[in-house]
Design an enzyme around this catalytic site. Structure first.
Site, mmCIF file in Angstrom:
data_model
loop_
_atom_site.group_PDB
_atom_site.id
_atom_site.type_symbol
_atom_site.label_atom_id
_atom_site.label_comp_id
_atom_site.label_asym_id
_atom_site.label_seq_id
_atom_site.Cartn_x
_atom_site.Cartn_y
_atom_site.Cartn_z
ATOM 1 N N SER A 131 0.832 -1.200 0.000
ATOM 2 C CA SER A 131 0.000 0.000 0.000
ATOM 3 C C SER A 131 0.863 1.245 0.000
ATOM 4 O O SER A 131 1.976 1.240 0.544
ATOM 5 C CB SER A 131 -0.883 -0.008 1.244
ATOM 6 O OG SER A 131 -1.443 1.262 1.468
ATOM 7 N N TYR A 156 -2.412 -0.338 9.930
ATOM 8 C CA TYR A 156 -2.600 -0.872 8.577
ATOM 9 C C TYR A 156 -1.298 -0.756 7.791
ATOM 10 O O TYR A 156 -0.832 -1.715 7.170
ATOM 11 C CB TYR A 156 -3.729 -0.111 7.870
ATOM 12 C CG TYR A 156 -3.846 -0.443 6.402
ATOM 13 C CD1 TYR A 156 -4.235 -1.714 5.992
ATOM 14 C CD2 TYR A 156 -3.559 0.502 5.420
ATOM 15 C CE1 TYR A 156 -4.338 -2.033 4.639
ATOM 16 C CE2 TYR A 156 -3.670 0.200 4.077
ATOM 17 C CZ TYR A 156 -4.053 -1.066 3.693
ATOM 18 O OH TYR A 156 -4.145 -1.382 2.355
#
Length: 338
Positions: A131, A156
């Site tokens: 990501s 995350y």
């Protein structure tokens, strides 16, 4: 694409997983898909995506969770996939603050199970989702793959950074090629309802105001590298058949897949208003409430795509005008709104 190979796609009922599976199946590839169909967002959307995949030839769907080691091992034992694309993950930066457990389960333990299976049932190539959030609050833009990424600002982001480290180690020890993809704000029809553009649209039709986390500071607005789903899928597709080679180096690479053209959040919102106005044939304006930036959010995401271009000759090209119009047309049709 090599239609003689078997592709195992985790998160196949997810946004990117669905589009990638569909593209591979349409080219005659054999796809095994797994998804736990969790209710992090509207499950009907996941079933709807699956309903479009199931009639296609060569598609096998397994309802299962990659954090269950036995479920993963069984797939590798039975189907012997040649290429694995790990897109299953608990997504979302803000949700990782509320519910950290699921991130460790899915993103760390789940990914470990995939790596172990690739080790014991050798594969030609493992491609996995990282990501843009791994860049944390990096000030230098555009973000390059060689940048320092040891300052994640959300759990995350930490789990995605750990995926890159784990994949590197397994590539080093067991010599299977692995490619990590740092996705930059992916959007489009049938996308994730937890993403801002989708949420803004929902709120408009529910007659609610939208919250914009930039303190109302238009000069120093948040920038995002919005990347249309078709561009993401084409980038992945090209990389699937281009695994990193070993030789004296570890067969592991990481690529940005972003638009290389960041937009101010307010410009993106205005473009979405215009797209919805076009779809509905009347003027759409969101009621806006400005709030401070949220913990874990970063001020700007901006991808350098030079490495991707060098490796597979590809650079995303879809403008936000074109991409958001596709989304708006789909939304109005799918939800039958007026």
């Amino acid at each position: 694409m090599d239609t003689n190979k078997t592709y195992f796609i985790t998160g196949a009922a997810g946004f990117i997983g669905f589009y990638l599976s569909k593209k591979l199946l349409e080219q005659g590839c054999k796809v095994i898909g797994i998804d736990n169909l969790n209710d992090y967002y509207d499950v009907n959307l996941k079933y709807n995506r699956l309903d479009q995949l199931k009639p296609l030839d060569n598609f096998t769907f397994i309802e299962g969770d990659i954090s269950n080691k036995e479920a993963v091992t069984n797939v590798f034992e039975k189907y012997k996939p040649n290429i694995v694309v790990n897109l299953a993950a608990q997504a979302g930066v803000r949700y990782s603050i509320e519910n950290p457990d699921v991130y460790i389960q899915s993103n760390v333990i789940g990914f470990y199970n995939i790596l172990e299976a690739c080790r014991h049932y050798p594969v030609d190539h493992l491609v996995y989702a990282s990501s843009s959030s791994v860049y944390g609050a990096n000030k230098k833009v555009p973000f390059e793959e060689s940048d320092f990424v040891d300052t994640p600002v959300s759990l995350y982001a930490s789990t995605k950074k750990s995926n890159e480290l784990m994949a590197y180690t397994y590539s080093h020890l067991y010599k299977f090629p692995a490619t990590g993809l740092r996705f930059f704000t992916v959007y489009g029809p049938m996308g994730r309802p937890d993403m801002a553009y989708f949420g803004f649209t929902d709120k408009y039709f529910n007659r609610e105001s939208i919250k914009i986390f930039n303190n109302g500071d238009f000069e120093n607005d948040l920038y995002r590298d919005f990347t249309y789903i078709d561009d993401i899928v084409e980038g992945i597709e090209r990389l699937l058949s281009n695994p990193p080679t070993g030789g004296k180096t570890v067969p592991h690479k990481v690529f940005n897949i972003g638009n290389n053209n960041p937009e101010k959040l307010m410009v993106f919102i205005e473009t979405l208003e215009k797209a919805l106005s076009n779809s509905l044939g009347r003027e759409v304006q969101f009621e806006k409430v400005f709030e401070p930036i949220k913990p874990g959010d970063v001020p700007a995401t901006y991808a350098s795509t030079d490495q991707l271009q060098k490796a597979v000759g590809f650079k995303p090209t879809t403008s936000i005008e074109e991409g958001l119009q596709q989304f708006a047309d789909w939304y109005v049709e799918y939800y039958k709104v007026k």
